[in-house]
Design a protein around this motif. Structure first.
Motif, mmCIF file in Angstrom:
data_model
loop_
_atom_site.group_PDB
_atom_site.id
_atom_site.type_symbol
_atom_site.label_atom_id
_atom_site.label_comp_id
_atom_site.label_asym_id
_atom_site.label_seq_id
_atom_site.Cartn_x
_atom_site.Cartn_y
_atom_site.Cartn_z
ATOM 1 N N ASP A 23 0.984 -1.538 -0.152
ATOM 2 C CA ASP A 23 -0.162 0.167 -0.431
ATOM 3 C C ASP A 23 0.948 1.042 -0.099
ATOM 4 O O ASP A 23 0.542 2.149 -0.463
ATOM 5 C CB ASP A 23 -0.934 -0.125 0.748
ATOM 6 C CG ASP A 23 -1.800 1.538 1.335
ATOM 7 O OD1 ASP A 23 -2.007 1.882 2.559
ATOM 8 O OD2 ASP A 23 -2.386 1.362 0.016
ATOM 9 N N VAL A 26 2.732 1.455 -4.156
ATOM 10 C CA VAL A 26 1.752 1.262 -5.002
ATOM 11 C C VAL A 26 2.820 0.774 -6.628
ATOM 12 O O VAL A 26 2.374 0.208 -7.426
ATOM 13 C CB VAL A 26 0.103 1.372 -5.051
ATOM 14 C CG1 VAL A 26 0.227 3.395 -5.448
ATOM 15 C CG2 VAL A 26 -0.985 0.527 -5.989
ATOM 16 N N LEU A 57 -5.217 -6.544 -7.355
ATOM 17 C CA LEU A 57 -5.070 -4.887 -6.406
ATOM 18 C C LEU A 57 -6.493 -4.275 -7.009
ATOM 19 O O LEU A 57 -6.886 -3.115 -7.037
ATOM 20 C CB LEU A 57 -3.886 -3.386 -7.043
ATOM 21 C CG LEU A 57 -2.826 -4.218 -5.971
ATOM 22 C CD1 LEU A 57 -1.482 -2.810 -6.899
ATOM 23 C CD2 LEU A 57 -3.262 -4.162 -4.772
ATOM 24 N N GLU A 60 -9.936 -2.756 -5.410
ATOM 25 C CA GLU A 60 -8.516 -2.750 -4.162
ATOM 26 C C GLU A 60 -9.102 -1.223 -4.244
ATOM 27 O O GLU A 60 -8.409 -0.450 -4.634
ATOM 28 C CB GLU A 60 -8.106 -3.145 -3.470
ATOM 29 C CG GLU A 60 -8.128 -5.133 -4.167
ATOM 30 C CD GLU A 60 -9.387 -5.471 -3.588
ATOM 31 O OE1 GLU A 60 -9.067 -4.952 -2.225
ATOM 32 O OE2 GLU A 60 -10.181 -6.727 -3.787
ATOM 33 N N VAL A 62 -6.586 1.256 -3.187
ATOM 34 C CA VAL A 62 -5.547 1.946 -3.071
ATOM 35 C C VAL A 62 -4.563 2.699 -2.451
ATOM 36 O O VAL A 62 -5.861 4.620 -2.743
ATOM 37 C CB VAL A 62 -4.364 1.169 -3.796
ATOM 38 C CG1 VAL A 62 -4.588 -0.629 -4.535
ATOM 39 C CG2 VAL A 62 -4.788 1.882 -5.326
#
Length: 144
Positions: A23, A26, A57, A60, A62
């Motif tokens: 995180d 990224v 990812l 998701e 981020v």
């Protein structure tokens, strides 16, 4: 029994640490893209092939830190281009590749700044529309 619990705790900390590290950076994960030659009505083009880590990812939330790329006469406070690199090195102006930039659709308008910013939102992958960047962050908000 204590050893078993300790092993589980260490394993959970390692998993959480990996997730947190991903995180925090990224952009490093997003470099795991390769390209294949495709074709459209205008001729050949390079299509991104996303690594498994990148595919995980998609959808998701981020966070990404970077620099807002100002396009003359085109800056829209609710739709920005974020670069992992400073302006002189970004994909559009210097040496960076297409994996170093993303479109960011802000939930609320943002003021332009030349300083580094951090945003978070939902990651969408784009492998087909050449009019858009391959990484798109939606419902994004300014973190700092």
């Amino acid at each position: 029994m204590r050893l078993k619990i300790s092993v589980i705790a260490v394993g959970l900390m390692a998993i959480c640490g990996v997730s947190k590290a991903q995180d925090d950076n990224v952009w490093k994960t997003l470099t795991g893209v390769t390209y294949e030659v495709g074709e459209d009505e205008y001729g050949e083009l390079y299509l991104p092939v996303f690594s498994e880590d990148i595919q995980e990812l998609e959808g998701e939330e981020v966070s990404a830190e970077g620099y807002i790329i100002p396009f003359e006469g085109m800056f829209k406070p609710e739709h920005i281009i974020l670069s992992s690199l400073p302006l002189a090195e970004c994909f559009f102006c210097g040496s960076g590749g297409p994996e170093t930039v993303m479109e960011v659709m802000m939930a609320d308008p943002i003021e332009y700044t030349s300083k580094r910013v951090k945003v978070k939102g939902t990651l969408k992958l784009n492998a087909k529309d050449p009019e858009k960047l391959m990484y798109i962050l939606t419902d994004a908000e300014l973190v700092m």
